[in-house]
Design a protein around this motif. Sequence first.
Motif, PDB file in Angstrom:
ATOM      1  N   LEU A 137       0.761   4.000  -2.832  1.00 11.79           N
ATOM      2  CA  LEU A 137       0.616   5.397  -2.448  1.00 11.79           C
ATOM      3  C   LEU A 137       1.545   6.111  -3.341  1.00 11.79           C
ATOM      4  O   LEU A 137       1.343   7.248  -3.660  1.00 11.79           O
ATOM      5  N   LEU A 154      -6.508  12.153  -2.641  1.00 13.94           N
ATOM      6  CA  LEU A 154      -5.922  10.814  -2.037  1.00 13.94           C
ATOM      7  C   LEU A 154      -7.168  10.150  -1.172  1.00 13.94           C
ATOM      8  O   LEU A 154      -6.908   9.571  -0.138  1.00 13.94           O
ATOM      9  N   LYS A 187       0.938  -1.172   0.008  1.00 17.32           N
ATOM     10  CA  LYS A 187      -0.036  -0.062  -0.009  1.00 17.32           C
ATOM     11  C   LYS A 187       0.708   1.271   0.089  1.00 17.32           C
ATOM     12  O   LYS A 187       0.509   2.296  -0.704  1.00 17.32           O
ATOM     13  N   ASP A 188       2.122   1.254   0.665  1.00 15.93           N
ATOM     14  CA  ASP A 188       2.917   2.479   0.655  1.00 15.93           C
ATOM     15  C   ASP A 188       3.396   2.447  -0.620  1.00 15.93           C
ATOM     16  O   ASP A 188       3.502   3.875  -1.207  1.00 15.93           O
ATOM     17  N   GLU A 201      -8.894   7.452  -1.835  1.00 18.70           N
ATOM     18  CA  GLU A 201      -8.746   6.118  -1.321  1.00 18.70           C
ATOM     19  C   GLU A 201      -7.803   5.664  -0.370  1.00 18.70           C
ATOM     20  O   GLU A 201      -7.898   4.394   0.134  1.00 18.70           O
ATOM     21  N   TYR A 202      -6.960   6.400   0.024  1.00 20.26           N
ATOM     22  CA  TYR A 202      -6.004   6.125   1.217  1.00 20.26           C
ATOM     23  C   TYR A 202      -6.463   6.698   2.552  1.00 20.26           C
ATOM     24  O   TYR A 202      -6.110   6.446   3.551  1.00 20.26           O
TER      25      TYR A 202
END
Length: 179
Positions: free
Chosen positions: A61, A92, A57-58, A94-95
């Motif tokens: 992103l 952002l 995920k990072d 979705e995060y």
Amino acid sequence: MKKIGICLMVILTFVLVGSLAYDFRMSSRYSVVQFQPSDMTAAEIKEEFPEIAFSEKDHALHADVMALPELQAALAAEKETIFTREEGAALLEEYLMEGRELAEFSVSDGVSVVFRDADHRKTAYTFDEGYLSKEISVYEKHPGRNWDCVAIYKNLNGNYDKVDGIPQWFSWRELRSEA
């Protein structure tokens, strides 16, 4: 003579209780946090706080942020750009999961994205073309005080580091070394 001794004892008791109350109030209300580097190894840091390692995920992103047209325009302009929380949250979305909010989204020498959790934990990312940095600040609520930062875990392109936050009012070591 006996009355004078009793009066002195009462006065000394009041002075002692007053100074302890004053010290408690100052320590609980007006303390600062002194940061000291930890002597932990990278393996110990990853074992103690596994969230500091880069996840899929990072990396997603990082790729998504660097691909944003608004961000590319800000990078091409070579000037500092600070997105408002609303603009950043829209970009952002979705995060931003439940209990997580965007604290900062800016472009300067690199790209900075900072999220804040419901636990008062801050996760800061710094992006550049070949650079990825993740820093997580952990906070605790102490009785009678605000939230104090007790540790900062850093992952700088795969190099791990930890800084311990120690709440203090006066640094007694500094006072002794000045004398």
